[in-house]
Design a protein around this motif. Structure first.
Motif, PDB file in Angstrom:
ATOM      1  N   THR A 186       0.819  -1.219   0.000  1.00  0.00           N
ATOM      2  CA  THR A 186       0.000   0.000   0.000  1.00  0.00           C
ATOM      3  C   THR A 186       0.851   1.266   0.000  1.00  0.00           C
ATOM      4  O   THR A 186       0.339   2.341  -0.301  1.00  0.00           O
ATOM      5  CB  THR A 186      -0.949   0.032   1.205  1.00  0.00           C
ATOM      6  N   PHE A 187       2.145   1.151   0.315  1.00  0.00           N
ATOM      7  CA  PHE A 187       3.004   2.338   0.315  1.00  0.00           C
ATOM      8  C   PHE A 187       3.312   2.814  -1.098  1.00  0.00           C
ATOM      9  O   PHE A 187       3.764   3.930  -1.296  1.00  0.00           O
ATOM     10  CB  PHE A 187       4.309   2.058   1.074  1.00  0.00           C
ATOM     11  N   LYS A 188       3.051   1.983  -2.083  1.00  0.00           N
ATOM     12  CA  LYS A 188       3.291   2.348  -3.475  1.00  0.00           C
ATOM     13  C   LYS A 188       2.157   3.183  -4.053  1.00  0.00           C
ATOM     14  O   LYS A 188       2.275   3.746  -5.127  1.00  0.00           O
ATOM     15  CB  LYS A 188       3.466   1.081  -4.334  1.00  0.00           C
ATOM     16  N   ILE A 189       1.065   3.278  -3.339  1.00  0.00           N
ATOM     17  CA  ILE A 189      -0.145   3.921  -3.857  1.00  0.00           C
ATOM     18  C   ILE A 189      -0.053   5.437  -3.682  1.00  0.00           C
ATOM     19  O   ILE A 189       0.273   5.939  -2.616  1.00  0.00           O
ATOM     20  CB  ILE A 189      -1.389   3.379  -3.130  1.00  0.00           C
ATOM     21  N   ASP A 190      -0.400   6.157  -4.741  1.00  0.00           N
ATOM     22  CA  ASP A 190      -0.527   7.610  -4.687  1.00  0.00           C
ATOM     23  C   ASP A 190      -2.013   7.941  -4.528  1.00  0.00           C
ATOM     24  O   ASP A 190      -2.784   7.885  -5.493  1.00  0.00           O
ATOM     25  CB  ASP A 190       0.039   8.239  -5.957  1.00  0.00           C
ATOM     26  N   TRP A 191      -2.426   8.284  -3.317  1.00  0.00           N
ATOM     27  CA  TRP A 191      -3.834   8.513  -3.019  1.00  0.00           C
ATOM     28  C   TRP A 191      -4.368   9.755  -3.724  1.00  0.00           C
ATOM     29  O   TRP A 191      -5.555   9.885  -3.976  1.00  0.00           O
ATOM     30  CB  TRP A 191      -4.059   8.600  -1.517  1.00  0.00           C
ATOM     31  N   GLU A 198      -6.650  -7.519  -1.588  1.00  0.00           N
ATOM     32  CA  GLU A 198      -5.688  -8.460  -1.018  1.00  0.00           C
ATOM     33  C   GLU A 198      -6.221  -9.890  -1.070  1.00  0.00           C
ATOM     34  O   GLU A 198      -5.481 -10.825  -1.332  1.00  0.00           O
ATOM     35  CB  GLU A 198      -5.347  -8.063   0.414  1.00  0.00           C
ATOM     36  N   LYS A 199      -7.515 -10.055  -0.826  1.00  0.00           N
ATOM     37  CA  LYS A 199      -8.124 -11.385  -0.925  1.00  0.00           C
ATOM     38  C   LYS A 199      -8.087 -11.892  -2.360  1.00  0.00           C
ATOM     39  O   LYS A 199      -7.826 -13.051  -2.620  1.00  0.00           O
ATOM     40  CB  LYS A 199      -9.592 -11.342  -0.467  1.00  0.00           C
ATOM     41  N   GLU A 200      -8.380 -10.991  -3.284  1.00  0.00           N
ATOM     42  CA  GLU A 200      -8.497 -11.372  -4.689  1.00  0.00           C
ATOM     43  C   GLU A 200      -7.143 -11.684  -5.335  1.00  0.00           C
ATOM     44  O   GLU A 200      -7.009 -12.651  -6.079  1.00  0.00           O
ATOM     45  CB  GLU A 200      -9.188 -10.240  -5.462  1.00  0.00           C
ATOM     46  N   PHE A 201      -6.130 -10.849  -5.062  1.00  0.00           N
ATOM     47  CA  PHE A 201      -4.848 -11.002  -5.738  1.00  0.00           C
ATOM     48  C   PHE A 201      -3.745 -11.581  -4.858  1.00  0.00           C
ATOM     49  O   PHE A 201      -2.773 -12.120  -5.374  1.00  0.00           O
ATOM     50  CB  PHE A 201      -4.366  -9.651  -6.284  1.00  0.00           C
ATOM     51  N   LEU A 242       0.246  -8.264  -5.292  1.00  0.00           N
ATOM     52  CA  LEU A 242       0.000  -6.820  -5.253  1.00  0.00           C
ATOM     53  C   LEU A 242       1.311  -6.046  -5.091  1.00  0.00           C
ATOM     54  O   LEU A 242       1.468  -4.956  -5.640  1.00  0.00           O
ATOM     55  CB  LEU A 242      -0.973  -6.475  -4.132  1.00  0.00           C
ATOM     56  N   ALA A 243       2.244  -6.594  -4.338  1.00  0.00           N
ATOM     57  CA  ALA A 243       3.530  -5.939  -4.123  1.00  0.00           C
ATOM     58  C   ALA A 243       4.340  -5.881  -5.419  1.00  0.00           C
ATOM     59  O   ALA A 243       5.167  -4.984  -5.598  1.00  0.00           O
ATOM     60  CB  ALA A 243       4.310  -6.659  -3.038  1.00  0.00           C
ATOM     61  N   GLU A 244       4.097  -6.809  -6.346  1.00  0.00           N
ATOM     62  CA  GLU A 244       4.847  -6.848  -7.595  1.00  0.00           C
ATOM     63  C   GLU A 244       4.204  -6.005  -8.696  1.00  0.00           C
ATOM     64  O   GLU A 244       4.830  -5.762  -9.724  1.00  0.00           O
ATOM     65  CB  GLU A 244       4.972  -8.298  -8.074  1.00  0.00           C
ATOM     66  N   MET A 245       2.982  -5.564  -8.512  1.00  0.00           N
ATOM     67  CA  MET A 245       2.269  -4.801  -9.548  1.00  0.00           C
ATOM     68  C   MET A 245       2.790  -3.373  -9.642  1.00  0.00           C
ATOM     69  O   MET A 245       3.360  -2.832  -8.700  1.00  0.00           O
ATOM     70  CB  MET A 245       0.771  -4.765  -9.248  1.00  0.00           C
ATOM     71  N   ASP A 246       2.556  -2.781 -10.821  1.00  0.00           N
ATOM     72  CA  ASP A 246       2.917  -1.375 -11.017  1.00  0.00           C
ATOM     73  C   ASP A 246       2.010  -0.488 -10.167  1.00  0.00           C
ATOM     74  O   ASP A 246       0.824  -0.775 -10.002  1.00  0.00           O
ATOM     75  CB  ASP A 246       2.734  -0.981 -12.485  1.00  0.00           C
TER      76      ASP A 246
END
Length: 147
Positions: free
Chosen positions: A8-13, A41-44, A49-53
Motif C-alpha cells: 500500500t506504500f506504493k499507492i498515490d492517493w 488483497e483477498k483477490e490477488f 500486489l507488491a509486484e504490480m505497477d
C-alpha cells in the motif's frame, strides 16, 4: 494498516482522489479504504500486489472505491449541482447579470404597480440598499446591474 500490507506504500492517493473527482482524501471514509484494500488483497494476494505497477494498483483501488462509494459520489455531485444553481449573481468589473428565479416574484408586495416600483423591490432584495429619493427624475440605474 497492518505489516502485511506493505504494498500500500506504493499507492498515490492523490491520483485516486482525482479518479473519483473528489476534492480531498477526507471525503473517502477510512473504513471504505480498508474494505477496498482487503478485497484486493483477498483477490490477488499480498505478494502479487507488491509486484504490480503503482499505476495499475491505483486503478484497481479507484475502481473498487467507486463501487463502494457510489452513493456518496452521487450525493457529492448533487450538492455541487445545487451550489452552481443557487449562484444568482455573476460578478463583473463593471456591472453584472442577475439571474432571477420565478419564486422571487412572490416576495414583491406590489406587483400591480409600475415598473419602477418593481425594480426598486428587486434592488432592495438583491443589494440590500435603501432607496435614494434625492433625484426622483432619474430613470437610469446607477449600480450598473441590469435586470
Amino acid at each position: 494498516m497492518q505489516n502485511n500490507k506493505k504494498w500500500t506504500f506504493k499507492i498515490d492517493w492523490f491520483k485516486i482522489v482525482q479518479m473519483l473527482s473528489l476534492n480531498s482524501i477526507e471525503q473517502i471514509p477510512e473504513y471504505k479504504k480498508e474494505k477496498a484494500l482487503l478485497k484486493l488483497e483477498k483477490e490477488f494476494g499480498s505478494e502479487n500486489l507488491a509486484e504490480m505497477d503503482p499505476e495499475y494498483l491505483e486503478e484497481l483501488i479507484g475502481v473498487e472505491l467507486r463501487k463502494l462509494m457510489q452513493k456518496e459520489l452521487i450525493d457529492i455531485k448533487k450538492k455541487e449541482k445545487e451550489l452552481r444553481k443557487k449562484s444568482r449573481i455573476i460578478p463583473l468589473k463593471r456591472g453584472g447579470i442577475i439571474k432571477i428565479d420565478a419564486s422571487d416574484f412572490k416576495d414583491l408586495k406590489n406587483m400591480e404597480g409600475d415598473i419602477q416600483d418593481m425594480l426598486k423591490g428587486f434592488l432592495d432584495k438583491y443589494f440590500n440598499q435603501e432607496d435614494d429619493e434625492s433625484d426622483p427624475g432619474e430613470d437610469e440605474d446607477s449600480t450598473g446591474y441590469y435586470i
